[in-house]
Design a protein around this motif. Structure first.
Motif, PDB file in Angstrom:
ATOM      1  N   ALA A 118       0.824  -1.208   0.000  1.00  0.00           N
ATOM      2  CA  ALA A 118       0.000   0.000   0.000  1.00  0.00           C
ATOM      3  C   ALA A 118       0.859   1.260   0.000  1.00  0.00           C
ATOM      4  O   ALA A 118       0.547   2.243  -0.681  1.00  0.00           O
ATOM      5  CB  ALA A 118      -0.924  -0.008   1.209  1.00  0.00           C
TER       6      ALA A 118
ATOM      7  N   GLU B 236       1.919   1.982  -3.397  1.00  0.00           N
ATOM      8  CA  GLU B 236       0.846   2.523  -4.225  1.00  0.00           C
ATOM      9  C   GLU B 236       0.726   4.038  -4.040  1.00  0.00           C
ATOM     10  O   GLU B 236       0.483   4.772  -5.001  1.00  0.00           O
ATOM     11  CB  GLU B 236      -0.479   1.852  -3.862  1.00  0.00           C
TER      12      GLU B 236
ATOM     13  N   ARG C 164       4.883   0.502   5.944  1.00  0.00           N
ATOM     14  CA  ARG C 164       4.239   1.576   5.190  1.00  0.00           C
ATOM     15  C   ARG C 164       5.271   2.555   4.653  1.00  0.00           C
ATOM     16  O   ARG C 164       5.252   2.919   3.474  1.00  0.00           O
ATOM     17  CB  ARG C 164       3.223   2.301   6.084  1.00  0.00           C
TER      18      ARG C 164
ATOM     19  N   TYR D 192      -3.462   7.240   5.844  1.00  0.00           N
ATOM     20  CA  TYR D 192      -3.544   5.776   5.840  1.00  0.00           C
ATOM     21  C   TYR D 192      -4.571   5.348   6.883  1.00  0.00           C
ATOM     22  O   TYR D 192      -4.546   5.835   8.004  1.00  0.00           O
ATOM     23  CB  TYR D 192      -2.181   5.163   6.179  1.00  0.00           C
TER      24      TYR D 192
ATOM     25  N   ILE E 120      -5.202   5.585   2.219  1.00  0.00           N
ATOM     26  CA  ILE E 120      -5.256   4.143   1.990  1.00  0.00           C
ATOM     27  C   ILE E 120      -6.380   3.557   2.835  1.00  0.00           C
ATOM     28  O   ILE E 120      -6.437   3.773   4.043  1.00  0.00           O
ATOM     29  CB  ILE E 120      -3.922   3.464   2.362  1.00  0.00           C
TER      30      ILE E 120
ATOM     31  N   HIS F 204      -6.121  -0.418  -0.184  1.00  0.00           N
ATOM     32  CA  HIS F 204      -6.062   0.216  -1.490  1.00  0.00           C
ATOM     33  C   HIS F 204      -6.281   1.720  -1.352  1.00  0.00           C
ATOM     34  O   HIS F 204      -6.877   2.200  -0.382  1.00  0.00           O
ATOM     35  CB  HIS F 204      -7.107  -0.379  -2.435  1.00  0.00           C
TER      36      HIS F 204
END
Length: 368
Positions: free
Chosen positions: A192, A195, A223, A301, A317, A352
């Motif tokens: 993640a 991403e 992360r 996040y 996220i 995601h």
């Protein structure tokens, strides 16, 4: 002189019934009342409650009918009379994010609905040297059926070893495999983080800031590490000066953002490793007269309720925390737990990116 006839047991039951029914009306019926009115032992009632096959079907039907008539519902401790454990699942946590804990509890309760099990929680401080002993006392005192461990305590192998010694079921929620697959629920935090990096770079950003959680949290490492690796794949090296270690708190987000935004050149995008720290970035930007997303793009996040409450709404996220709680609890309740070591990882979630209004391409001068 002929002996007087014995009073039938049913007469005794009938004479006690009015008093017991009065107690039932007040919600005070006990397992002892059910045993007396049924003409069986307390242990037999306990066996009926726990579905034991050692009870004659007629006796079981009589006890169950009486419990229904009296409105008797056994608590988890009463259900455990015939077993070494109570019908309780423990949730153990050392996590500063309140909403994360709330969502985790909701998920666990979803899975426990109609199961006869209840949830008990145990906050702890993993920085204390005796915290594992405290958890062991909690498990033994409550006679827990199983334990859910969430970050950061889920990352402590010494705690997992202690629970194995107690022969209690446990499931660990973590961002990487730390145990047998049947004891794990994985979150793939590194993927993640990558991403986020790829998304911000695709918008044209070249100057970045990163606010991580504490280094002792594996989720923070994963992360932040994923973000750094994602930038590296796109030819951008993030220097140590652009990384600030926060505490997963709003206040550390404010302090970290102020430190990063004083740099020259200052970042045009900041990734905060949870939503509370991202909210702190908003406050720091406001203090410094910077607009979001005009002067600064921000990504968080977790996708907590806070993310959609901020203005502009936060790009973040999405981590399905409620699903994590539901899946971890379901794994604990599985009849074949633990399965063989060769079993594939049964539970995993895939965080995601959810794009909202806190991100956009940078000004041309910032991109340059």
């Amino acid at each position: 002189m002929s002996p007087s006839p014995k009073t039938p047991r049913s007469d005794t039951t009938e004479s006690a019934a009015p008093q017991a029914k009065a107690k039932a009306a007040q919600g005070k019926t006990t397992i002892n009342d059910i045993a007396r009115l049924s003409g069986v032992s307390k242990k037999t009632v306990s066996r009926v409650i726990n579905g034991s096959e050692l009870v004659h079907p007629e006796t079981r039907d009589k006890v169950q009918a009486l419990m229904e008539e009296m409105g008797y519902t056994p608590d988890p401790q009463a259900r455990g009379l015939a077993f070494r454990h109570a019908f309780l699942i423990g949730l153990v946590f050392d996590n500063p994010t309140a909403q994360y804990i709330v969502n985790m509890q909701y998920g666990a309760l979803d899975a426990l609905r109609d199961s006869g099990f209840e949830l008990v929680v145990h906050p702890c401080d993993s920085k204390q040297s005796d915290y594992i002993e405290g958890i062991k006392r909690f498990v033994q005192r409550q006679k827990l059926y199983g334990v859910i461990l969430i970050p950061r305590v889920s990352e402590d192998q010494a705690l997992a070893d202690a629970l194995q010694e107690l022969e209690v079921r446990y499931v660990r929620i973590a961002s990487v495999p730390l145990d047998e697959p049947t004891r794990m629920v994985l979150t793939h935090d590194r993927r993640a983080g990558g991403e986020v990096a790829e998304y911000l770079e695709s918008l044209g950003h070249r100057q970045f800031g990163l606010i991580t959680g504490p280094k002792r949290y594996r989720s923070s490492i994963e992360r932040g590490g994923g973000f750094i690796e994602g930038l590296s794949r796109r030819g951008i090296k993030l220097s140590e000066d652009c990384i600030y270690e926060g505490g997963y708190t709003f206040e550390s987000g404010v302090t970290g953002a102020e430190a990063l935004l004083r740099q020259s050149p200052r970042p045009s995008a900041i990734f905060a490793c949870n939503d509370e720290m991202a909210a702190g970035v908003y406050k720091a930007a406001l203090r410094m007269g910077l607009s979001i997303p005009g002067d600064l793009s921000v990504v968080g996040y977790d996708d907590s309720p806070l993310a959609s409450q901020l203005w502009p709404p936060l790009t973040t996220i999405h981590l399905p925390v409620r699903d994590l709680g539901r899946q971890a609890t379901g794994l604990l309740l599985a009849k074949d737990w633990p399965r063989s070591k060769e079993s594939p990882a049964a539970f995993t979630v895939s965080p995601h990116l959810v794009v909202r209004d806190s991100t956009q391409p940078p000004h041309s001068s910032a991109a340059a």
